[in-house]
Design an enzyme around this catalytic site. Structure first.
Site, PDB file in Angstrom:
ATOM      1  N   ALA A 140       0.810  -1.212   0.000  1.00  0.00           N
ATOM      2  CA  ALA A 140       0.000   0.000   0.000  1.00  0.00           C
ATOM      3  C   ALA A 140       0.848   1.269   0.000  1.00  0.00           C
ATOM      4  CB  ALA A 140      -0.928  -0.004   1.214  1.00  0.00           C
TER       5      ALA A 140
ATOM      6  N   LYS B 227       1.935  10.940  14.761  1.00  0.00           N
ATOM      7  CA  LYS B 227       1.287   9.883  13.988  1.00  0.00           C
ATOM      8  C   LYS B 227       0.680   8.831  14.911  1.00  0.00           C
ATOM      9  CE  LYS B 227       0.206   7.266  10.416  1.00  0.00           C
ATOM     10  NZ  LYS B 227       1.209   6.537   9.609  1.00  0.00           N
TER      11      LYS B 227
ATOM     12  N   SER C 209      -4.685  -0.668   8.547  1.00  0.00           N
ATOM     13  CA  SER C 209      -3.790  -1.759   8.142  1.00  0.00           C
ATOM     14  C   SER C 209      -3.841  -2.897   9.149  1.00  0.00           C
ATOM     15  CB  SER C 209      -2.362  -1.240   7.980  1.00  0.00           C
ATOM     16  OG  SER C 209      -1.877  -0.707   9.205  1.00  0.00           O
TER      17      SER C 209
END
Length: 318
Positions: free
Chosen positions: A10, A189, A259
């Site tokens: 990805a 993040k 994910s």
């Protein structure tokens, strides 16, 4: 600059594909997709514009790849035990390595075989999935924040070649940005990764379902605040407005399967240690206190997800 992509999924498929489309010398490592991509090319469906690379430079092993000036690691951290063998095969003598993996302190796994002053880390703010052999679907966002690894001791190759790679990314249409404070980018993040990866698995829910559920929404907000507190405990100061901003961005993004949820659904090992275990260990090490005192729900998610990983490994091994 010759670029190697370790992991054409990805992330690597999208960014490596964009670099190759722009005419850069890009070499892709593939495993299960190798025969398909060699015969059919690499397909990327993207909000930035669909494209197809009919004949990308692909390899079934690192031994078959040329030495590269810049290697971008985009495999899952669950495969990092292979990097000790991979990196010497593909990184040129004075090459740099950029890891775009999720989690905290993942640069240390690169640093076992590459001097830390040639290691960069990067965070991808990205909604992208691999939906089939050689087929990437980029749904939303796409920004990269990258910079010298924490612990790097020199501004030579990591700055000069790192910024050169950054400009190549930008010229290829990638929203790439430089930072000298990688730790802050990593923790920022994690304020999304920890709550929404973890809750997506334990709730079996996509981002819109988590946000659309009263209990899921409340839990996500609490966990985001815990991660913010964990960062502060490690000396990383992030504006408190980032807590609300994380929720707002998730509300407006396209419905997305994390994910970790996709890995769980497909019976693959989840990146629990890098995303949950490493931040918890960092907090405990720096504060001298159990991380559960600062991030109790993060600790609970870590235990639940670790148990899920172990149970799967036991079933697959039996």
């Amino acid at each position: 600059m010759r670029i190697g992509i370790l992991g054409t999924g990805a992330v690597g498929g999208l960014y490596g594909g964009m670099l190759a489309r722009a005419g850069h010398d890009v070499h892709f490592l593939l495993h299960s997709d190798y025969d398909h991509v060699r015969a059919n090319g690499l397909r990327v469906d993207s909000v930035l514009g669909n494209f197809h690379l009919p004949s990308p430079q692909v390899y079934p092993s690192v031994e078959a790849m040329p030495h590269c000036d810049a290697v971008i690691v985009t495999t899952k951290t669950t495969l990092n035990h292979r990097l000790d063998a991979w990196l010497p095969e593909v990184v040129s003598e004075d090459g740099i390595v950029l890891t775009l993996q999720n989690g905290l302190n993942v640069e240390a796994d690169i640093g076992r075989r590459v001097p830390m002053n040639r290691v960069l880390g990067g965070c991808c703010f990205l909604c992208s999935n691999k939906v089939g052999p050689g087929h990437i679907h980029h749904l939303d966002y796409g920004r990269i924040v990258m910079g010298p690894s924490v612990g790097g001791d020199g501004p030579t190759a990591v700055h000069t070649d790192g910024r050169r790679l950054l400009e190549m990314m930008r010229s290829s249409g990638i929203d790439a940005n430089w930072t000298e404070d990688l730790a802050t980018a990593r923790w920022r993040k994690l304020m999304w990764n920890i709550p929404f990866n973890g809750l997506s698995v334990v709730m079996d829910a996509s981002t819109d379902q988590i946000i659309g559920c009263e209990y899921g929404r409340d839990l996500a907000a609490i966990i985001i605040a815990e991660v913010h507190n964990g960062a502060a405990a490690c000396g990383v100061q992030i504006d408190a407005d980032a807590i609300d901003a994380t929720m707002r961005h998730t509300e407006t993004m396209v419905p997305y399967d994390s994910s970790m949820r996709l890995d769980d659904r497909h019976g693959r090992e989840m990146e629990v240690d890098a995303i949950f275990g490493n931040p918890l260990s960092a907090v405990a090490s720096i504060t001298g206190k159990p991380a559960s005192q600062i991030m109790p729900r993060v600790e609970m998610l870590y235990q639940l997800l670790s148990h899920r990983n172990q149970r799967r490994q036991h079933r697959q091994g039996s």
